[in-house]
Motif scaffolding. Structure first.
Motif, PDB file in Angstrom:
ATOM      1  N   LYS A 147     -22.510 -19.203  37.921  1.00 20.48           N
ATOM      2  CA  LYS A 147     -21.100 -19.275  37.502  1.00 20.48           C
ATOM      3  C   LYS A 147     -20.976 -18.783  36.072  1.00 20.48           C
ATOM      4  O   LYS A 147     -21.753 -19.170  35.208  1.00 20.48           O
ATOM      5  N   VAL A 148     -19.981 -17.943  35.827  1.00 17.75           N
ATOM      6  CA  VAL A 148     -19.721 -17.508  34.453  1.00 17.75           C
ATOM      7  C   VAL A 148     -18.330 -18.014  34.054  1.00 17.75           C
ATOM      8  O   VAL A 148     -17.488 -18.240  34.928  1.00 17.75           O
ATOM      9  N   PRO A 149     -18.069 -18.217  32.741  1.00 22.01           N
ATOM     10  CA  PRO A 149     -16.788 -18.802  32.326  1.00 22.01           C
ATOM     11  C   PRO A 149     -15.586 -18.027  32.862  1.00 22.01           C
ATOM     12  O   PRO A 149     -15.533 -16.797  32.727  1.00 22.01           O
ATOM     13  N   PRO A 224     -17.376 -23.019  25.928  1.00 19.85           N
ATOM     14  CA  PRO A 224     -17.106 -24.235  26.682  1.00 19.85           C
ATOM     15  C   PRO A 224     -15.961 -25.005  26.033  1.00 19.85           C
ATOM     16  O   PRO A 224     -15.895 -25.085  24.801  1.00 19.85           O
ATOM     17  N   TYR A 314     -28.472 -19.595  29.893  1.00 23.51           N
ATOM     18  CA  TYR A 314     -27.226 -18.950  30.313  1.00 23.51           C
ATOM     19  C   TYR A 314     -26.814 -19.411  31.704  1.00 23.51           C
ATOM     20  O   TYR A 314     -25.674 -19.780  31.955  1.00 23.51           O
ATOM     21  N   ARG A 315     -27.781 -19.432  32.602  1.00 21.70           N
ATOM     22  CA  ARG A 315     -27.445 -19.800  33.981  1.00 21.70           C
ATOM     23  C   ARG A 315     -27.018 -21.267  34.038  1.00 21.70           C
ATOM     24  O   ARG A 315     -26.202 -21.651  34.873  1.00 21.70           O
ATOM     25  N   GLY A 317     -25.225 -22.627  31.824  1.00 20.67           N
ATOM     26  CA  GLY A 317     -23.924 -22.746  31.164  1.00 20.67           C
ATOM     27  C   GLY A 317     -24.015 -23.238  29.730  1.00 20.67           C
ATOM     28  O   GLY A 317     -23.007 -23.603  29.139  1.00 20.67           O
ATOM     29  N   VAL A 320     -22.814 -18.769  26.294  1.00 25.20           N
ATOM     30  CA  VAL A 320     -21.978 -17.751  26.919  1.00 25.20           C
ATOM     31  C   VAL A 320     -22.420 -16.396  26.390  1.00 25.20           C
ATOM     32  O   VAL A 320     -22.655 -16.238  25.200  1.00 25.20           O
TER      33      VAL A 320
END
Lengths: 487, 313
Positions: A147-149, A224, A314-315, A317, A320
């Motif tokens: 998932k990316v922002p 975030p 990164y993965r 979260g 970013v």
């Protein structure tokens, strides 16, 4: 090519080339409405005055240290990016179409990336073939299910447009990884304000100086939500990178740290910056390092430019990255072929900006056609950018063509072909007189998942060599300021 | 059938190193006939552990050790249940090749048809395919059985013939290698036939007493899975000439070894690495006592990571 009637000085030697669109003059060699004032102003200036302004501009670039590095020659020479004095002007109506088209395109490409790294609906529906994606060098399997922002993969984009003879702007390529050149766009404007202060003030030129703020805003929006004052940094590959100057320029513009991989450290899946007062947590990285070099643990093990463990952070979260990892699959030049279909698939709209006609060399019929007409084609490696790995058939030797034919036969998926385009021409001040040269346009697009922001204009690149169609800075190109006018 | 597996990896560095970051793929999978009932992971020196599951369903554990250290040890203990799985038929129907072609290229299995870095075809591979007369005939299952057997007879099991990062040409030239070489070569061969193939890392339980198994006892193992219509993924062990069953314990799957190394790490410093790996696979018919074990706990001890991994035997 027919020469138009002679124009008064300083355009006396200017040739309107009927084979392509002239930005300043219409078919009857009359200045277009949005160029009228510029035309008149230039007419008022003697060649000596123009020359002195060009010198002022050049000196200004030199003092600011605006340089880039050319790869492929022994010295790795650092050069001043040549600047042309005469601005390129875009009418308000033209710009509206460009803006709508680019907005549509970046939204669709983000939906595409989200889809292929998750459900893969567009593949299952056979709109884009599986083998095209799975054989793409820039497809990052590690990103599947990550998932990316806001689901945004490409938040910073530079799209190359060319203006064709019928007046239409078409997309030549998308740059969705680490597009460069925006610092030249900003610097060109600063210099023009110094060189033609009154003209630019009177002309109704839309400003671009909010770009830095907008870029910072996009980076902040990706942080975030619990981090009210996120720490941001720009990650550069270092001084040997061709765009190092730009990295410094942008970091300074945004007031964020510029770091190299060795300045960062991952501990317990969190990314820290080494500072003189100890470690400081980093929330968002504007990375100007390619995927391959970001993390030697996950990607190229021989990379010294990256940060070990960055990908896992990164993965999870915990950091970013902008742009996200794996965006290169959407600017692969063979995937480009499918972008109009991608727009229709996700948005149920017709593309506003057309693609250039493109031949996929993995297809035997198209390959045959291209190999038979290779002297009239531009051949491009699908994963390259910056004008590297490219053949312009009309400007090539038999030996070069034979070499490319062999390369294509050996790995057809790795190449595409396009007809050689008549890029538009614009007046340029060259060796004391005004001559026409081919140009393109790279607008810079920002996207935070809610709004698309495009700095009006972009970087107009100029092929400075007479007759040349290659505008890349690495291949002897220059640039000029780009003016988008108010209504 | 229950297995308890202990997998110990120890790195010794010639000089102190720091900032080691390591990924570990050692947790047996839970799917189909296999369940990982317990997994315990210990690292020394002490480090915080994070884990996730990747898109292939592999469990990955990772950690970092920032301070200076000259040794690193990882102990993974797992308890796995393997029940009798799919009964592989003698052969597939006559139209199985057509079915395969219809399904394999239009789904994610396509990823396992394309060449991957460590299992890319070479001239020597084409020569081998010619020598062994590997081509489409009968049905895909019959051909896969034949290739498994041919690999077993053509290559000599020789632990020192290749390195962990040897390209397939080294084994193809000498006709010697270990399970990793057998698997990469077989994967490359069967992808040429249009059969999706993937690499499996895991363990093989060796029966006590006389065993026909050729791969090393008490070591990690690797084999091949081929995707077949109606059956899905079916395991073939070319090193031991077996169709995989209850004795094969699956840990991770990928396109080739590069996707599934048991350990992969990076550290700061200039040092030679000495790697020791010890594996024990024990079998019981009853569920071993789990009282003392809490899944996914980890304790401490003394040591760090290195550039690469341990060769699978």
């Amino acid at each position: 090519m027919t020469a138009a009637p002679l124009l008064p000085s300083p355009f006396s030697d200017y040739t309107c080339d009927r084979a392509c669109y002239d930005e300043m003059f219409n078919r009857d060699a009359e200045p277009r409405a949005h160029y009228q004032k510029l035309y008149e102003r230039l007419g008022d200036l003697s060649p000596d005055e123009l020359l002195s302004r060009q010198q002022t501009a050049d000196l200004s670039f030199l003092h600011q240290g605006i340089t880039f590095t050319v790869y492929g020659n022994e010295e790795g020479a650092e050069r001043i990016f040549p600047f042309d004095l005469i601005p390129r002007v875009i009418s308000s109506a033209e710009w509206k179409t460009i803006e709508r088209g680019l907005t549509q395109r970046i939204i669709a490409l983000n939906l595409f990336l989200d889809d292929i790294y998750h459900e893969g609906k567009i593949l299952a529906d056979r709109v884009v073939p599986y083998d095209l994606i799975y054989s793409c060098r820039h497809f990052r399997r590690e990103m599947r299910g990550v998932k990316v922002p806001h689901g945004i993969y490409v938040s910073i984009c530079g799209t190359d447009l060319v203006h064709l003879n019928d007046g239409q702007y078409v997309v030549l390529e998308d740059n969705l990884r680490v597009p460069s050149g925006v610092s030249y766009m900003l610097a060109n404007r600063q210099v023009m304000k110094r060189v033609f202060p009154r003209l630019i003030a009177d002309y109704g030129v839309r400003p671009i100086d909010h770009y830095g703020r907008a870029l910072l805003g996009v980076l902040e929006s990706l942080a975030p939500p619990q981090h009210h004052h996120p720490t941001m940094a720009l990650l550069t590959p270092g001084v040997y990178n061709s765009a190092y100057y730009e990295h410094m320029f942008l970091a300074r513009l945004m007031g964020i740290e510029m770091v190299e991989g060795r300045d960062l450290l991952v501990h317990d899946n969190v990314v820290y910056m080494r500072t003189t007062s100890g470690l400081r947590r980093v929330d968002v990285i504007y990375r100007r390092v390619d995927d391959d070099f970001l993390d030697p643990l996950t990607f190229r093990a021989d990379s010294r430019l990256g940060v070990p463990g960055l990908f896992n952070a990164y993965r999870a979260g915990n950091i970013v990255l902008a742009n996200a990892i794996g965006t290169g699959v959407a600017d692969d030049k063979a995937v480009y072929y499918y972008v109009p279909d991608i727009i229709r698939y996700y948005l149920n709209e017709e593309p506003i900006l057309a693609n250039v006609e493109t031949f996929l060399l993995s297809d035997p019929v198209q390959r045959q056609h291209v190999l038979q007409h290779i002297d009239k084609m531009a051949i491009k490696a699908v994963g390259e950018s910056g004008g590297y790995g490219m053949l312009i058939g009309t400007h090539s030797t038999a030996e070069e063509r034979a070499k490319f034919a062999d390369l294509i036969q050996a790995n057809p998926r790795n190449y595409i072909a396009q007809p050689i385009l008549a890029l538009s021409k614009a007046p340029c001040f060259i060796d004391g007189q005004i001559e026409s040269r081919h140009i393109d346009l790279r607008p810079y697009i920002l996207y935070d998942g809610q709004a698309v922001t495009i700095a009006p204009g972009g970087l107009t690149r100029v092929a400075l060599r007479r007759g040349s169609l290659v505008v890349n800075s690495s291949q002897g190109g220059g640039s000029k300021d780009t003016w988008v006018l108010y209504d | 059938m229950y297995y308890s597996i202990q997998h110990i990896t120890a790195f010794r560095y010639s000089e102190p190193i720091s900032e080691s970051v390591m990924e570990v793929r050692m947790q047996p999978r839970s799917e189909g006939a296999q369940r990982c009932l317990s997994f315990q992971f210990r690292i020394s020196p002490k480090a915080g552990l994070t884990s996730y599951r990747d898109y292939l369903g592999n469990s990955i554990h990772h950690f970092d050790i920032p301070g200076r250290h000259q040794k690193l040890a990882i102990v993974a203990d797992s308890i796995v249940e393997v029940r009798p799985g799919l009964v592989v038929p003698e052969r597939l129907p006559d139209d199985a090749w057509q079915q395969l072609d219809g399904e394999a290229r239009t789904s994610e299995t396509l990823d396992y048809l394309l060449a991957s870095a460590l299992a890319a075809p070479t001239d020597l591979l084409y020569d081998l395919a010619g020598d062994l007369d590997i081509r489409r005939r009968d049905d895909p299952l019959t051909v896969l059985r034949a290739i498994t057997e041919a690999m077993y007879h053509t290559f000599e099991y020789a632990p020192d013939a290749t390195e962990v990062d040897s390209p397939i040409d080294v084994a193809l030239r000498t006709r010697q290698g270990v399970c990793q070489d057998y698997s990469h070569i077989m994967i490359a061969l069967i992808r040429q036939l249009g059969i999706p193939a993937r690499y499996v890392s895991g363990y093989l339980y060796h029966r006590t007493g006389n065993s026909a198994d050729r791969s090393a006892r008490d070591a990690t193992h690797a084999w091949v899975e081929a995707w077949l219509p109606q059956l899905g993924w079916v395991g073939f062990d070319p090193t031991n000439n077996l169709i995989c069953g209850e004795r094969h314990i699956r840990v991770a799957v990928g396109r080739d070894y590069a996707d599934v190394p048991p350990t992969r790490g990076v550290f700061k410093g200039s040092a030679d690495t000495e790697l020791t790996v010890a594996v024990k696979v024990a079998q019981t018919d009853d569920l071993p006592i789990l009282d003392d074990i809490q899944p996914e706990t980890y304790t401490s001890g003394a040591m760090t990571s290195s550039q690469e991994q341990s060769q699978q035997q």
